[in-house]
Design an enzyme around this catalytic site. Structure first.
Site, short mmCIF file in Angstrom:
data_model
loop_
_atom_site.label_atom_id
_atom_site.label_comp_id
_atom_site.label_asym_id
_atom_site.label_seq_id
_atom_site.Cartn_x
_atom_site.Cartn_y
_atom_site.Cartn_z
N ASN A 123 1.22 -1.73 -0.43
CA ASN A 123 -0.34 -0.01 -0.26
C ASN A 123 0.66 1.50 -0.02
O ASN A 123 0.37 1.89 -0.15
CB ASN A 123 -1.33 0.28 1.76
CG ASN A 123 -2.23 -0.70 1.44
OD1 ASN A 123 -2.27 -0.98 -0.24
ND2 ASN A 123 -2.59 -1.38 2.42
N THR A 173 11.89 -18.33 -30.81
CA THR A 173 10.41 -18.40 -30.21
C THR A 173 9.21 -18.30 -31.34
O THR A 173 10.36 -17.51 -32.26
CB THR A 173 10.14 -16.88 -29.63
OG1 THR A 173 10.76 -16.70 -28.49
CG2 THR A 173 8.49 -16.64 -28.88
N LYS A 175 7.33 -18.50 -34.22
CA LYS A 175 5.80 -17.06 -34.48
C LYS A 175 4.56 -17.72 -35.75
O LYS A 175 5.77 -18.52 -36.49
CB LYS A 175 6.60 -16.17 -35.23
CG LYS A 175 8.11 -15.34 -34.12
CD LYS A 175 6.96 -14.86 -32.86
CE LYS A 175 8.00 -14.00 -32.26
NZ LYS A 175 7.56 -13.15 -31.14
N LYS A 177 2.51 -16.24 -32.80
CA LYS A 177 2.83 -16.41 -31.55
C LYS A 177 1.42 -16.95 -31.06
O LYS A 177 0.93 -17.69 -30.81
CB LYS A 177 2.90 -15.52 -30.64
CG LYS A 177 2.50 -14.03 -30.95
CD LYS A 177 2.18 -12.62 -29.91
CE LYS A 177 3.34 -12.24 -30.06
NZ LYS A 177 3.81 -11.53 -28.66
N ASP A 203 5.74 -19.00 -26.84
CA ASP A 203 5.12 -17.25 -26.78
C ASP A 203 4.48 -17.61 -25.56
O ASP A 203 3.91 -18.12 -25.08
CB ASP A 203 4.61 -16.24 -27.79
CG ASP A 203 5.27 -15.18 -28.07
OD1 ASP A 203 5.80 -14.79 -27.00
OD2 ASP A 203 5.87 -14.82 -29.07
N HIS A 294 9.37 -16.43 -18.14
CA HIS A 294 8.43 -15.38 -19.11
C HIS A 294 8.72 -14.40 -18.08
O HIS A 294 7.93 -13.94 -17.42
CB HIS A 294 8.28 -15.37 -19.97
CG HIS A 294 7.88 -14.66 -21.35
ND1 HIS A 294 7.37 -13.15 -21.04
CD2 HIS A 294 8.33 -14.43 -22.93
CE1 HIS A 294 7.31 -12.32 -22.19
NE2 HIS A 294 8.16 -13.09 -23.00
N ARG A 295 8.93 -12.79 -18.19
CA ARG A 295 8.86 -11.74 -17.84
C ARG A 295 7.29 -10.18 -18.71
O ARG A 295 7.45 -9.56 -17.79
CB ARG A 295 10.19 -10.75 -17.45
CG ARG A 295 10.86 -10.53 -18.93
CD ARG A 295 11.77 -9.59 -18.28
NE ARG A 295 12.18 -8.99 -19.69
CZ ARG A 295 13.29 -7.96 -20.12
NH1 ARG A 295 14.13 -7.76 -18.21
NH2 ARG A 295 13.48 -7.55 -20.31
N SER A 379 16.11 -11.38 -26.00
CA SER A 379 15.12 -12.37 -26.90
C SER A 379 14.53 -10.57 -27.21
O SER A 379 14.50 -10.09 -26.58
CB SER A 379 14.07 -12.96 -26.55
OG SER A 379 13.31 -13.69 -26.89
#
Length: 479
Positions: A123, A173, A175, A177, A203, A294-295, A379
């Site tokens: 908070n 990756t 594609k 995706k 992906d 993955h972020r 990446s």
């Protein structure tokens, strides 16, 4: 915030509002080895002094509230409160400063990133007295680190599992995706792995949609892995994204991946959440699966310089929660990433002991004791011309991941994989021979084109591609 008090004789305490700095600003405090230390970039509202703003951060992220409460007398605030113990100016910013806060270890549940963040970045980030607040760094003490499992396996165990040494790992990756059927998806996986890549990847937003349900994707990708392994003699993998709407469903997908015998699964750790991620990391260690992270959503949290949380904090949190790989930007590609800052958190991911180094954004010395390291993944908008720079920046213990830079090859997926593998092998050999990749990189790639028509074609296609935009989140003093 002037004190307004009245004495309640029947209770024996002073009710009302008092300045935070009277209790939570303690410049004389000497930090303990067991304290969690935080560095906050604070932008107070006009008229709020730095000491009061820093103390407010310490209070609202630990034991404090907006008024005096009688139950303070039932515990020891000196034992449990956070303390703002140092304030320093930010170069070139008159309205900002760095507030250093120490938190006693007893405030946090063992082995829980979720609980740690609920306090430190809870908070307090909506506190009205602050115009903006950003968590720049955390020092995690060994006493707290040892309550976490951390990465399921770590760098050395992964190399041993894959039998791959002396170079970065190569990935791609798949594609587009979204929209491919499971069988066509598996075909692309096979072609890339057969062409020379170590990994292919779901992906981040490939989960289990109507066009491709997760079980079908897992089956066709496993077939592609086994077929490419048989033909190349190399161990291959595909990051099967186990991210799901519930923890139970996520674990079910990981169980199926283990039953298929594949080496690695994947999780979107910020959208999935730290509780889910830690649960999956524990399952992966117990069952021999590597875990790719993955972020997705990180830039919502970390991209703005004045408010939110720097990615180095998210990287440290991931190392605690658990993951064997994590995306870490590229410096040279299409995604945001300052070079020195990126190198700083790459070291925080991989190394056992990292010294304080403000030139790279590292505010505290960090000792990870026995916690395994995490491979950084480069990446996003990279291609063969970037290979020398990526090899030089990230070194051997990394994953270089080319999506469009593989599948966009004019001759197809497999030739795109060949081009990347040849470029990588050429750069590693040149580096091992003592050549300077930063100076001779383009020449090294051109020389390799003589032996690889696939690489020559890739170099021609992407020779003019640049992503030259200024970095938004620069280190202080770089503007």
């Amino acid at each position: 915030m002037s004190p307004q008090t009245e004495t309640k004789a029947s209770v024996g305490f002073k009710a009302g509002v008092k300045e935070y700095k009277l209790t939570y600003y303690t410049p004389e405090y000497e930090t303990k080895d067991t304290d969690i230390l935080a560095a906050f970039r604070v932008t107070p509202q006009p008229g709020v002094p730095p000491e009061e703003a820093g103390a407010a951060v310490a209070a609202e992220s630990s034991t404090g509230t907006w008024t005096t409460v009688w139950t303070d007398g039932l515990t020891s605030l000196d034992r449990y409160k956070g303390r703002c113990y140092h304030i320093e100016p930010v170069p070139g910013e008159e309205t900002q400063f760095i507030a250093y806060v120490a938190y006693p270890l007893d405030l946090f549940e063992e082995g829980s990133v979720t609980n740690m963040f609920t306090s430190i970045v809870g908070n307090v980030f909506g506190f009205k007295a602050l115009a903006a607040l950003r968590l720049e760094d955390l020092r995690i003490p060994p006493a707290y680190t040892k309550t976490f499992q951390g990465p399921p396996h770590g760098i050395q165990v992964e190399r041993d599992k894959l039998n791959k040494y002396g170079r970065p790992l190569l990935g791609c990756t798949i594609k587009p995706k979204l929209g491919l059927s499971a069988k066509n998806y598996g075909r692309a996986v096979y072609e890339c792995l057969r062409g020379g890549l170590d990994f292919t990847k779901d992906d981040e937003n490939v989960n289990s949609q109507p066009f491709m349900r997760w079980r079908d994707r897992f089956l066709f990708c496993a077939e592609a892995i086994y077929k490419s392994q048989a033909e190349t003699g190399e161990i291959k993998g595909h990051y099967l994204n186990a991210t799901a709407g519930t923890c139970e469903e996520m674990i079910k997908r990981a169980v199926f991946a283990r039953e298929l015998g594949v080496p690695i699964v994947m999780h979107d750790y910020l959208t999935g959440g730290f509780t889910a991620n830690t649960s999956l990391a524990h399952y992966c260690r117990d069952n021999g699966l590597l875990l790719h992270i993955h972020r997705a959503m990180h830039a919502v949290i970390d991209r703005q310089k004045n408010h939110g949380m720097h990615f180095r904090v998210l990287a440290k949190a991931l190392r605690l929660s658990g993951g064997d790989h994590i995306h870490a930007g590229t410096v040279v590609g299409k995604l945001e990433g300052d070079r020195e800052s990126t190198l700083g958190f790459v070291d925080l991911l991989r190394d056992d002991y990292i010294e304080k180094d403000r030139s790279r954004g590292i505010f505290f010395t960090q000792d990870w004791v026995s916690l395994p390291g995490v491979l950084p993944v480069a990446s996003g908008g990279i291609h063969v011309w970037h290979m020398p720079a990526l090899t030089e920046i990230f070194g051997d213990d990394s994953v270089l991941q080319f999506g469009g830079g593989t599948l966009g090859h004019p001759w197809g997926n497999a030739p795109g994989a060949v081009a990347n593998r040849v470029a990588l092998e050429a750069c590693v050999q040149a580096r091992n021979e003592g050549r300077d990749l930063a100076v001779e990189g383009n020449e090294i790639v051109r020389e390799a084109c003589k032996w690889s028509p696939e690489l020559a074609a890739a170099c021609e296609v992407w020779k003019e591609i640049r992503f030259n935009f200024p970095t938004i989140d620069k280190l202080d003093g770089q503007e």
